[in-house]
Write a protein that holds these residues in place. Structure first.
Motif, PDB file in Angstrom:
ATOM      1  N   THR A  76     128.500  69.141 -75.664  1.00 37.58           N
ATOM      2  CA  THR A  76     127.732  68.138 -76.408  1.00 37.58           C
ATOM      3  C   THR A  76     126.906  68.761 -77.545  1.00 37.58           C
ATOM      4  O   THR A  76     126.989  68.314 -78.695  1.00 37.58           O
ATOM      5  CB  THR A  76     126.802  67.342 -75.467  1.00 37.58           C
ATOM      6  N   LEU A  77     126.150  69.799 -77.238  1.00 37.77           N
ATOM      7  CA  LEU A  77     125.362  70.439 -78.304  1.00 37.77           C
ATOM      8  C   LEU A  77     126.258  71.126 -79.326  1.00 37.77           C
ATOM      9  O   LEU A  77     125.848  71.324 -80.466  1.00 37.77           O
ATOM     10  CB  LEU A  77     124.378  71.458 -77.713  1.00 37.77           C
ATOM     11  N   SER A  78     127.498  71.477 -78.908  1.00 35.44           N
ATOM     12  CA  SER A  78     128.429  72.118 -79.845  1.00 35.44           C
ATOM     13  C   SER A  78     128.779  71.205 -81.013  1.00 35.44           C
ATOM     14  O   SER A  78     129.167  71.684 -82.065  1.00 35.44           O
ATOM     15  CB  SER A  78     129.726  72.528 -79.141  1.00 35.44           C
ATOM     16  N   LEU A  81     124.588  69.616 -82.810  1.00 34.63           N
ATOM     17  CA  LEU A  81     123.873  70.454 -83.784  1.00 34.63           C
ATOM     18  C   LEU A  81     124.564  70.471 -85.143  1.00 34.63           C
ATOM     19  O   LEU A  81     123.894  70.256 -86.157  1.00 34.63           O
ATOM     20  CB  LEU A  81     123.669  71.880 -83.258  1.00 34.63           C
ATOM     21  N   PRO A  82     125.901  70.709 -85.203  1.00 34.70           N
ATOM     22  CA  PRO A  82     126.541  70.641 -86.523  1.00 34.70           C
ATOM     23  C   PRO A  82     126.392  69.272 -87.197  1.00 34.70           C
ATOM     24  O   PRO A  82     126.202  69.201 -88.408  1.00 34.70           O
ATOM     25  CB  PRO A  82     128.008  70.957 -86.218  1.00 34.70           C
ATOM     26  N   VAL A  83     126.457  68.191 -86.425  1.00 36.53           N
ATOM     27  CA  VAL A  83     126.272  66.862 -87.031  1.00 36.53           C
ATOM     28  C   VAL A  83     124.886  66.774 -87.671  1.00 36.53           C
ATOM     29  O   VAL A  83     124.737  66.432 -88.848  1.00 36.53           O
ATOM     30  CB  VAL A  83     126.477  65.732 -85.993  1.00 36.53           C
ATOM     31  N   LEU A  84     123.848  67.104 -86.899  1.00 33.86           N
ATOM     32  CA  LEU A  84     122.483  67.010 -87.433  1.00 33.86           C
ATOM     33  C   LEU A  84     122.311  67.935 -88.637  1.00 33.86           C
ATOM     34  O   LEU A  84     121.749  67.540 -89.668  1.00 33.86           O
ATOM     35  CB  LEU A  84     121.462  67.378 -86.354  1.00 33.86           C
ATOM     36  N   GLU A  85     122.777  69.160 -88.510  1.00 31.46           N
ATOM     37  CA  GLU A  85     122.548  70.152 -89.563  1.00 31.46           C
ATOM     38  C   GLU A  85     123.343  69.861 -90.829  1.00 31.46           C
ATOM     39  O   GLU A  85     122.820  69.973 -91.934  1.00 31.46           O
ATOM     40  CB  GLU A  85     122.880  71.549 -89.040  1.00 31.46           C
ATOM     41  N   PHE A 115     124.191  60.035 -76.843  1.00 33.06           N
ATOM     42  CA  PHE A 115     123.093  59.473 -77.631  1.00 33.06           C
ATOM     43  C   PHE A 115     121.744  60.027 -77.149  1.00 33.06           C
ATOM     44  O   PHE A 115     120.863  60.325 -77.960  1.00 33.06           O
ATOM     45  CB  PHE A 115     123.113  57.947 -77.535  1.00 33.06           C
ATOM     46  N   ASP A 116     121.617  60.193 -75.842  1.00 31.82           N
ATOM     47  CA  ASP A 116     120.372  60.755 -75.292  1.00 31.82           C
ATOM     48  C   ASP A 116     120.154  62.192 -75.766  1.00 31.82           C
ATOM     49  O   ASP A 116     119.020  62.577 -76.083  1.00 31.82           O
ATOM     50  CB  ASP A 116     120.389  60.706 -73.758  1.00 31.82           C
ATOM     51  N   VAL A 117     121.228  62.971 -75.816  1.00 29.12           N
ATOM     52  CA  VAL A 117     121.106  64.356 -76.306  1.00 29.12           C
ATOM     53  C   VAL A 117     120.726  64.346 -77.795  1.00 29.12           C
ATOM     54  O   VAL A 117     119.848  65.091 -78.240  1.00 29.12           O
ATOM     55  CB  VAL A 117     122.407  65.152 -76.070  1.00 29.12           C
ATOM     56  N   LEU A 118     121.378  63.461 -78.536  1.00 27.06           N
ATOM     57  CA  LEU A 118     121.078  63.324 -79.966  1.00 27.06           C
ATOM     58  C   LEU A 118     119.603  62.986 -80.177  1.00 27.06           C
ATOM     59  O   LEU A 118     118.921  63.559 -81.033  1.00 27.06           O
ATOM     60  CB  LEU A 118     121.978  62.226 -80.547  1.00 27.06           C
ATOM     61  N   ARG A 119     119.107  62.073 -79.363  1.00 26.58           N
ATOM     62  CA  ARG A 119     117.695  61.680 -79.470  1.00 26.58           C
ATOM     63  C   ARG A 119     116.764  62.815 -79.076  1.00 26.58           C
ATOM     64  O   ARG A 119     115.727  63.029 -79.705  1.00 26.58           O
ATOM     65  CB  ARG A 119     117.431  60.472 -78.580  1.00 26.58           C
ATOM     66  N   THR A 120     117.137  63.530 -78.022  1.00 23.79           N
ATOM     67  CA  THR A 120     116.310  64.646 -77.548  1.00 23.79           C
ATOM     68  C   THR A 120     116.151  65.705 -78.639  1.00 23.79           C
ATOM     69  O   THR A 120     115.040  66.181 -78.896  1.00 23.79           O
ATOM     70  CB  THR A 120     116.957  65.284 -76.300  1.00 23.79           C
ATOM     71  N   ILE A 121     117.258  66.081 -79.265  1.00 20.11           N
ATOM     72  CA  ILE A 121     117.190  67.121 -80.296  1.00 20.11           C
ATOM     73  C   ILE A 121     116.589  66.566 -81.586  1.00 20.11           C
ATOM     74  O   ILE A 121     115.899  67.274 -82.317  1.00 20.11           O
ATOM     75  CB  ILE A 121     118.595  67.723 -80.574  1.00 20.11           C
ATOM     76  N   GLY A 122     116.845  65.304 -81.863  1.00 20.00           N
ATOM     77  CA  GLY A 122     116.419  64.728 -83.138  1.00 20.00           C
ATOM     78  C   GLY A 122     114.981  64.270 -83.213  1.00 20.00           C
ATOM     79  O   GLY A 122     114.462  64.001 -84.300  1.00 20.00           O
TER      80      GLY A 122
END
Ligand code: ADP
Ligand code: MG
Length: 238
Positions: A76-78, A81-85, A115-122
């Motif tokens: 998931t983070l793989s 992170l690229p999406v956000l960055e 989506f939860d991971v996305l929210r956590t990092i974002g």
């Protein structure tokens, strides 16, 4: 120039200079934005998993990726992170920027987890508008929300419904497509939906495809959706 512009330029420089084949151990070894770094810290993520260490540097540099690694390996983070960055460096944020990334998951439950991971990092400073499109809400309600999203996490059937039925759903600015759990997407009979979705998306995009298993059908889908991909396969330690 605004301070943000300077930061984005410096970050872009660091990504250009990054050697994706180097050895990476920690998230701090990677050129990541301040909001992502803060999000990772708040969630207590420090050490990269194997798939993350191999996939994230290549994905930051814009490569298409076929990543295979067993369940629980940190796929998931793989892609998060690229999406956000990559959207951050492209300053693809705010309603005018349009939809920059589409993350496709086989099931609602998995989409919610992503989506939860996305929210956590974002949550520590990223300004993207992100949302779920997995059905369960009215089509109109989803449609209105989609019009404002920079990042959508979705299931194949539902997003295809929007692509085919909603004239105002514009994907011209889409830069990134993620197909998560591609083996399950195919097992669940979504091949034709995914093929149809691909027809709507700009060809000039980055695609990240992740799967727990490598099958003939996954490589067939990869051939159809990826351009000159990097193959990353992480095996279990003996
Ligand atoms: P996969 O999609 O490959 O099955 P996930 O992305 O769901 O794996 O991650 C599995 C678990 O590992 C999750 O609980 C996640 O929070 C955790 N995890 C992922 N990456 C890291 C990391 N770098 N450090 C510590 N825990 C991690
Ligand atoms: Mg997963």
């Amino acid at each position: 120039r605004k301070r943000d512009d300077v930061d984005v330029e410096q970050l872009a420089q660091s990504v250009v200079q990054l050697d994706p084949k180097a050895t990476f151990t920690s998230f701090s070894d990677l050129p990541l934005s301040a909001p992502t770094t803060a999000g990772l810290k708040a969630a207590s993520f420090t050490t990269l998993t194997d798939i993350q260490a191999k996939a994230i540097p290549l994905a930051l540099k814009g490569s298409d990726i076929l990543g295979a690694a067993k369940t629980g390996s940190g796929k998931t983070l793989s892609f998060i992170l690229p999406v956000l960055e990559n959207l951050y460096r492209a300053q693809c944020v705010g309603a005018d920027a349009g939809l920059g990334a589409m993350i496709i998951s086989p099931t609602r439950e998995l989409a919610i987890q992503i989506f939860d991971v996305l929210r956590t990092i974002g949550r520590k400073g990223h300004l993207f508008a992100a949302g779920l499109v997995i059905g369960g809400k009215g089509l109109q309600e989803e449609q209105d929300a989609l019009a404002r999203m920079n990042i959508v996490v979705c299931t194949p059937g539902r997003i295809l419904q929007h692509l085919s039925q909603t004239a105002a759903f514009n994907v011209d600015n889409l830069r990134m497509l993620v197909l998560d759990e591609a083996d399950r997407i195919l097992d669940m009979g979504f091949k034709r939906d995914v093929d149809a979705i691909l027809e709507y998306l700009p060809a000039d995009r980055q695609t990240l495809l992740f799967s727990a298993t490598q099958t003939k059908r996954v490589s067939d889908l990869a051939r159809l959706s990826l351009r000159d991909p990097e193959y990353i396969s992480v095996h279990e330690a003996a």
